[in-house]
Design a protein around this motif. Structure first.
Motif, PDB file in Angstrom:
ATOM      1  N   ILE A   1       0.864  -1.197   0.000  1.00  0.00           N
ATOM      2  CA  ILE A   1       0.000   0.000   0.000  1.00  0.00           C
ATOM      3  C   ILE A   1       0.895   1.240   0.000  1.00  0.00           C
ATOM      4  CG2 ILE A   1      -1.854   1.254   1.166  1.00  0.00           C
ATOM      5  CD1 ILE A   1      -2.536  -1.380   2.631  1.00  0.00           C
TER       6      ILE A   1
ATOM      7  N   GLY B   1       7.606   1.966  -0.699  1.00  0.00           N
ATOM      8  CA  GLY B   1       6.871   1.072  -1.601  1.00  0.00           C
ATOM      9  C   GLY B   1       7.623   0.832  -2.898  1.00  0.00           C
TER      10      GLY B   1
ATOM     11  N   GLU C   1      -2.254   2.209  -4.687  1.00  0.00           N
ATOM     12  CA  GLU C   1      -1.865   3.616  -4.492  1.00  0.00           C
ATOM     13  C   GLU C   1      -3.066   4.503  -4.784  1.00  0.00           C
ATOM     14  OE1 GLU C   1       0.954   5.756  -3.669  1.00  0.00           O
ATOM     15  OE2 GLU C   1      -0.598   7.234  -4.153  1.00  0.00           O
TER      16      GLU C   1
ATOM     17  N   HIS D   1      -3.116   7.613  -5.748  1.00  0.00           N
ATOM     18  CA  HIS D   1      -2.980   8.546  -6.869  1.00  0.00           C
ATOM     19  C   HIS D   1      -2.415   7.845  -8.102  1.00  0.00           C
ATOM     20  CE1 HIS D   1      -3.871  11.851  -4.270  1.00  0.00           C
ATOM     21  NE2 HIS D   1      -2.799  11.676  -3.527  1.00  0.00           N
TER      22      HIS D   1
ATOM     23  N   MET E   1       5.771  17.112  -2.185  1.00  0.00           N
ATOM     24  CA  MET E   1       5.407  16.352  -0.990  1.00  0.00           C
ATOM     25  C   MET E   1       6.437  16.478   0.134  1.00  0.00           C
ATOM     26  SD  MET E   1       4.053  13.009  -2.978  1.00  0.00           S
ATOM     27  CE  MET E   1       5.119  13.159  -4.375  1.00  0.00           C
TER      28      MET E   1
ATOM     29  N   GLN F   1      14.153  16.110  -0.173  1.00  0.00           N
ATOM     30  CA  GLN F   1      14.745  14.783  -0.176  1.00  0.00           C
ATOM     31  C   GLN F   1      16.224  14.895  -0.539  1.00  0.00           C
ATOM     32  OE1 GLN F   1      11.922  15.398  -2.512  1.00  0.00           O
ATOM     33  NE2 GLN F   1      13.510  16.597  -3.491  1.00  0.00           N
ATOM     34  N   VAL F   2      17.052  14.158   0.207  1.00  0.00           N
ATOM     35  CA  VAL F   2      18.457  14.013  -0.185  1.00  0.00           C
ATOM     36  C   VAL F   2      18.772  12.525  -0.075  1.00  0.00           C
ATOM     37  CG1 VAL F   2      20.842  14.647   0.282  1.00  0.00           C
ATOM     38  CG2 VAL F   2      19.029  16.309   0.714  1.00  0.00           C
TER      39      VAL F   2
ATOM     40  N   TYR G   1       8.620   9.575  -8.215  1.00  0.00           N
ATOM     41  CA  TYR G   1       7.551   8.600  -8.000  1.00  0.00           C
ATOM     42  C   TYR G   1       6.834   8.299  -9.327  1.00  0.00           C
ATOM     43  CZ  TYR G   1       7.888   9.343  -2.869  1.00  0.00           C
ATOM     44  OH  TYR G   1       8.320   9.419  -1.567  1.00  0.00           O
TER      45      TYR G   1
ATOM     46  N   LYS H   1      -7.853   4.387  -2.642  1.00  0.00           N
ATOM     47  CA  LYS H   1      -7.499   4.976  -1.350  1.00  0.00           C
ATOM     48  C   LYS H   1      -7.943   3.987  -0.286  1.00  0.00           C
ATOM     49  CE  LYS H   1      -7.532   8.864   1.575  1.00  0.00           C
ATOM     50  NZ  LYS H   1      -8.163   9.914   2.224  1.00  0.00           N
TER      51      LYS H   1
ATOM     52  N   ILE I   1      18.679  23.299  -0.576  1.00  0.00           N
ATOM     53  CA  ILE I   1      19.027  22.013  -1.206  1.00  0.00           C
ATOM     54  C   ILE I   1      18.928  22.140  -2.727  1.00  0.00           C
ATOM     55  CG2 ILE I   1      18.479  19.537  -1.307  1.00  0.00           C
ATOM     56  CD1 ILE I   1      16.888  19.893   1.321  1.00  0.00           C
TER      57      ILE I   1
ATOM     58  N   PHE J   1      13.926  25.423   2.588  1.00  0.00           N
ATOM     59  CA  PHE J   1      13.125  24.649   3.548  1.00  0.00           C
ATOM     60  C   PHE J   1      13.348  25.257   4.933  1.00  0.00           C
ATOM     61  CE2 PHE J   1      12.877  20.094   5.581  1.00  0.00           C
ATOM     62  CZ  PHE J   1      11.757  20.484   6.312  1.00  0.00           C
TER      63      PHE J   1
ATOM     64  N   LEU K   1       4.830  24.062  -0.036  1.00  0.00           N
ATOM     65  CA  LEU K   1       4.200  23.140   0.924  1.00  0.00           C
ATOM     66  C   LEU K   1       4.352  23.692   2.339  1.00  0.00           C
ATOM     67  CD1 LEU K   1       3.265  20.084   1.538  1.00  0.00           C
ATOM     68  CD2 LEU K   1       5.684  19.616   1.818  1.00  0.00           C
TER      69      LEU K   1
HETATM   70  C1  LIG Z   1       8.653  18.863   4.697  1.00  0.00           C
HETATM   71  C2  LIG Z   1       9.413  17.569   4.641  1.00  0.00           C
HETATM   72  C3  LIG Z   1      10.754  17.569   4.340  1.00  0.00           C
HETATM   73  C4  LIG Z   1      11.460  16.364   4.274  1.00  0.00           C
HETATM   74  N1  LIG Z   1      12.796  16.393   3.973  1.00  0.00           N
HETATM   75  C5  LIG Z   1      13.484  15.245   3.855  1.00  0.00           C
HETATM   76  C6  LIG Z   1      14.853  15.249   3.467  1.00  0.00           C
HETATM   77  O1  LIG Z   1      15.455  16.288   3.222  1.00  0.00           O
HETATM   78  N2  LIG Z   1      15.477  14.048   3.366  1.00  0.00           N
HETATM   79  C7  LIG Z   1      14.846  12.876   3.611  1.00  0.00           C
HETATM   80  O2  LIG Z   1      15.464  11.808   3.507  1.00  0.00           O
HETATM   81  N3  LIG Z   1      13.559  12.852   3.995  1.00  0.00           N
HETATM   82  C8  LIG Z   1      12.864  13.996   4.107  1.00  0.00           C
HETATM   83  N4  LIG Z   1      11.549  13.970   4.457  1.00  0.00           N
HETATM   84  C9  LIG Z   1      10.915  12.684   4.751  1.00  0.00           C
HETATM   85  C10 LIG Z   1      10.619  11.904   3.485  1.00  0.00           C
HETATM   86  O3  LIG Z   1       9.849  12.662   2.600  1.00  0.00           O
HETATM   87  C11 LIG Z   1       9.870  10.637   3.864  1.00  0.00           C
HETATM   88  O4  LIG Z   1      10.565   9.993   4.918  1.00  0.00           O
HETATM   89  C12 LIG Z   1       9.730   9.661   2.719  1.00  0.00           C
HETATM   90  O5  LIG Z   1       9.051  10.234   1.637  1.00  0.00           O
HETATM   91  C13 LIG Z   1       8.972   8.438   3.250  1.00  0.00           C
HETATM   92  O6  LIG Z   1       8.668   7.569   2.216  1.00  0.00           O
HETATM   93  P1  LIG Z   1       7.396   6.617   2.368  1.00  0.00           P
HETATM   94  O7  LIG Z   1       7.429   5.752   1.172  1.00  0.00           O
HETATM   95  O8  LIG Z   1       7.364   6.002   3.692  1.00  0.00           O
HETATM   96  O9  LIG Z   1       6.135   7.604   2.331  1.00  0.00           O
HETATM   97  P2  LIG Z   1       5.649   8.631   1.210  1.00  0.00           P
HETATM   98  O10 LIG Z   1       6.774   9.145   0.412  1.00  0.00           O
HETATM   99  O11 LIG Z   1       4.800   9.620   1.952  1.00  0.00           O
HETATM  100  O12 LIG Z   1       4.714   7.750   0.269  1.00  0.00           O
HETATM  101  C14 LIG Z   1       3.497   7.225   0.730  1.00  0.00           C
HETATM  102  C15 LIG Z   1       2.658   6.825  -0.464  1.00  0.00           C
HETATM  103  O13 LIG Z   1       1.488   6.172   0.009  1.00  0.00           O
HETATM  104  C16 LIG Z   1       0.346   6.689  -0.646  1.00  0.00           C
HETATM  105  N5  LIG Z   1      -0.777   6.558   0.287  1.00  0.00           N
HETATM  106  C17 LIG Z   1      -0.922   7.168   1.480  1.00  0.00           C
HETATM  107  N6  LIG Z   1      -2.061   6.798   2.075  1.00  0.00           N
HETATM  108  C18 LIG Z   1      -2.662   5.925   1.230  1.00  0.00           C
HETATM  109  C19 LIG Z   1      -3.882   5.197   1.288  1.00  0.00           C
HETATM  110  N7  LIG Z   1      -4.689   5.307   2.334  1.00  0.00           N
HETATM  111  N8  LIG Z   1      -4.201   4.386   0.244  1.00  0.00           N
HETATM  112  C20 LIG Z   1      -3.368   4.276  -0.819  1.00  0.00           C
HETATM  113  N9  LIG Z   1      -2.198   4.948  -0.924  1.00  0.00           N
HETATM  114  C21 LIG Z   1      -1.852   5.752   0.084  1.00  0.00           C
HETATM  115  C22 LIG Z   1       0.699   8.138  -0.927  1.00  0.00           C
HETATM  116  O14 LIG Z   1      -0.080   8.668  -1.982  1.00  0.00           O
HETATM  117  C23 LIG Z   1       2.189   8.014  -1.278  1.00  0.00           C
HETATM  118  O15 LIG Z   1       2.384   7.780  -2.652  1.00  0.00           O
HETATM  119  C24 LIG Z   1      10.810  15.147   4.540  1.00  0.00           C
HETATM  120  C25 LIG Z   1       9.446  15.147   4.841  1.00  0.00           C
HETATM  121  C26 LIG Z   1       8.751  16.337   4.879  1.00  0.00           C
HETATM  122  C27 LIG Z   1       7.284  16.323   5.189  1.00  0.00           C
END
Ligand SMILES: Cc1cc2nc3c(=O)[nH]c(=O)nc-3n(C[C@H](O)[C@H](O)[C@H](O)COP(=O)(O)OP(=O)(O)OC[C@H]3O[C@@H](n4cnc5c(N)ncnc54)[C@H](O)[C@@H]3O)c2cc1C
Length: 392
Positions: A8, A14, A31, A33, A44, A47-48, A101, A119, A194, A207, A261
């Motif tokens: 999910i 993912g 997903e 979206h 969203m 990221q680095v 993505y 969703k 960044i 940021f 954001l």
């Molecule tokens: C402002 C900010 C700055 C950041 N800066 C950094 C940085 O500089 N460096 C770094 O390493 N990290 C940074 N992060 C953290 C980083 O973005 C996340 O740790 C990373 O994206 C996590 O990946 P993930 O796959 O767990 O979640 P996500 O990237 O959030 O992906 C989750 C996915 O699940 C989908 N989804 C959610 N809920 C549902 C649902 N109910 N049903 C179906 N699909 C769903 C979403 O659409 C999305 O595609 C930052 C975060 C924020 C908010």
């Protein structure tokens, strides 16, 4: 017959898992979206991807990105005093997650991974359990969709400790050597600058992490990108004049109307597995390991845990997938999650005196500066620097 896995969420966690596991198992990504919605949507995150994450992306044959976005150094400032630029051992990269993505989803689709647009909510999540041998919850910071148990010791904050204000901008001259700049304003918050790649070309991310109710917490009630851009320009001029000097106000603008954001995160760490009606469910990425972005570790931690989960699933490929396998995954990840989280939580408060001393040494000694830059690429070294002396 191959076991089938439902993932999910197609974020960092993912996507890493889908690439890593697609040859061993039948993978379906669920997903909310489409790739087009993500590509055209709101930014969203920032990221680095440090060296170890880039190595995993290569190991799992994930898409490659242009060299132009490489980050070689970390610049550190306290107030308006530049301390140093430490060099990273391996370059890092930053690609707008909308692009990363959307492109990866299309690529996986072409490679035979199934996608389902849905969703998922708590009810439909339970129904999914019947259709797959394993569900992996990668729903990110909006999750989790299952009640993974809280790790209380690693989750000390009841509310967000920073307001996150992010814009992807054109019109800022890059720092030299190319790198991430971190400015700490004690009592107010931080600013990260960044260099990144987007669909529109190279940008500079600004940021700001504002301590709630401090003088830097000025981004309230922004109605559109124009208001946001004006407010950012005012805030940078007032609080970060060294960045303002490099801004060309004729060219300073968002890379697109969705390039900004505002958010706030309450960090929460959970045990990443549980049994629901005798069926194992695991979590990976922010859904279970959600840290404050202050140390920029979210993507790297998600990538690390995805690799550990992949190794676990392959090791247990022919065994029963139950709580014992969940525990085996948690054992592989726990220490790293703890070190990243404790370092990150320590960065939220005032810096310990011995850490301030280390930063001051970095200003005098390039080797020390390089070691400090490496904290971000290998957070276990940051954990060591922050906590080993306190234990003496
Ligand atoms: C402002 C900010 C700055 C950041 N800066 C950094 C940085 O500089 N460096 C770094 O390493 N990290 C940074 N992060 C953290 C980083 O973005 C996340 O740790 C990373 O994206 C996590 O990946 P993930 O796959 O767990 O979640 P996500 O990237 O959030 O992906 C989750 C996915 O699940 C989908 N989804 C959610 N809920 C549902 C649902 N109910 N049903 C179906 N699909 C769903 C979403 O659409 C999305 O595609 C930052 C975060 C924020 C908010």
């Amino acid at each position: 017959m191959k076991k089938n896995i439902g993932i999910i969420g197609s974020g960092i966690a993912g996507l890493h898992l889908a690439y890593a596991l697609r040859n061993e198992f039948d993978i379906t990504i669920i997903e909310r979206h489409t790739s087009e919605e993500i590509r055209k949507g709101r930014i969203m995150s920032t990221q680095v991807h440090f060296g170890s994450t880039r190595s995993r992306e290569e190991r799992f044959n994930m898409p490659k990105w242009e060299e132009q976005s490489l980050i070689e150094s970390i610049h550190i400032m306290i107030g308006n005093q530049k301390l140093f630029a430490g060099m990273l051992q391996e370059p890092a990269s930053s690609v707008d997650q909308r692009l990363y993505y959307a492109h990866s989803m299309k690529d996986l689709d072409e490679k035979g991974v199934s996608f389902r647009r849905e969703k998922v909510d708590n009810e439909s999540a339970k129904a999914l359990l019947e259709k797959f041998d394993l569900i992996i919850d990668c729903s990110g910071k909006n999750g989790p969709l299952f009640p993974f148990p809280l790790e209380t010791e690693l989750s000390p904050f009841p509310a967000p400790q920073r307001k996150c204000i992010v814009g992807y901008f054109a019109g800022i001259k890059a720092n030299e050597p190319p790198g991430v700049s971190v400015t700490v304003l004690p009592g107010l918050g931080e600013m990260f600058e960044i260099p990144s790649m987007t669909e529109q070309g190279p940008v500079t991310i600004l940021f700001i992490m504002a301590i709630p109710k401090s003088d830097l917490d000025v981004f309230k009630g922004m109605k559109n990108g124009e208001e946001f851009t004006c407010k950012m320009s005012d805030a940078v001029q007032r609080f970060f004049p060294h960045v303002y000097k490099r801004m060309d106000m004729e060219k300073f603008k968002l890379c697109d109307e969705n390039g900004y954001l505002q958010t706030a995160i309450t960090p929460v760490i959970r045990k990443p597995y549980l049994m629901v009606h005798d069926k194992l469910v695991v979590g990976c990425g922010d859904s279970v390991f959600l840290n404050d972005p202050i140390t920029g570790q979210g993507c790297n931690l998600s990538s690390f845990c995805a690799e550990q989960l992949c190794e676990t699933l392959i090791e247990w490929k022919h065994s029963k997938w139950d709580g014992e396998m969940g525990e085996s995954y948690w054992k592989r990840t726990k220490q790293y999650v703890k070190e990243v989280t404790e370092w990150t939580n320590a960065m939220i408060g005032p810096l310990p005196e011995h850490v301030v001393q280390l930063l001051m040494q970095g200003a005098q000694d390039q080797d020390k500066a390089n070691e400090i830059a490496q904290w971000f690429a290998d957070p276990t070294t940051a954990f060591e620097a922050f906590f080993s002396r306190m234990n003496v």
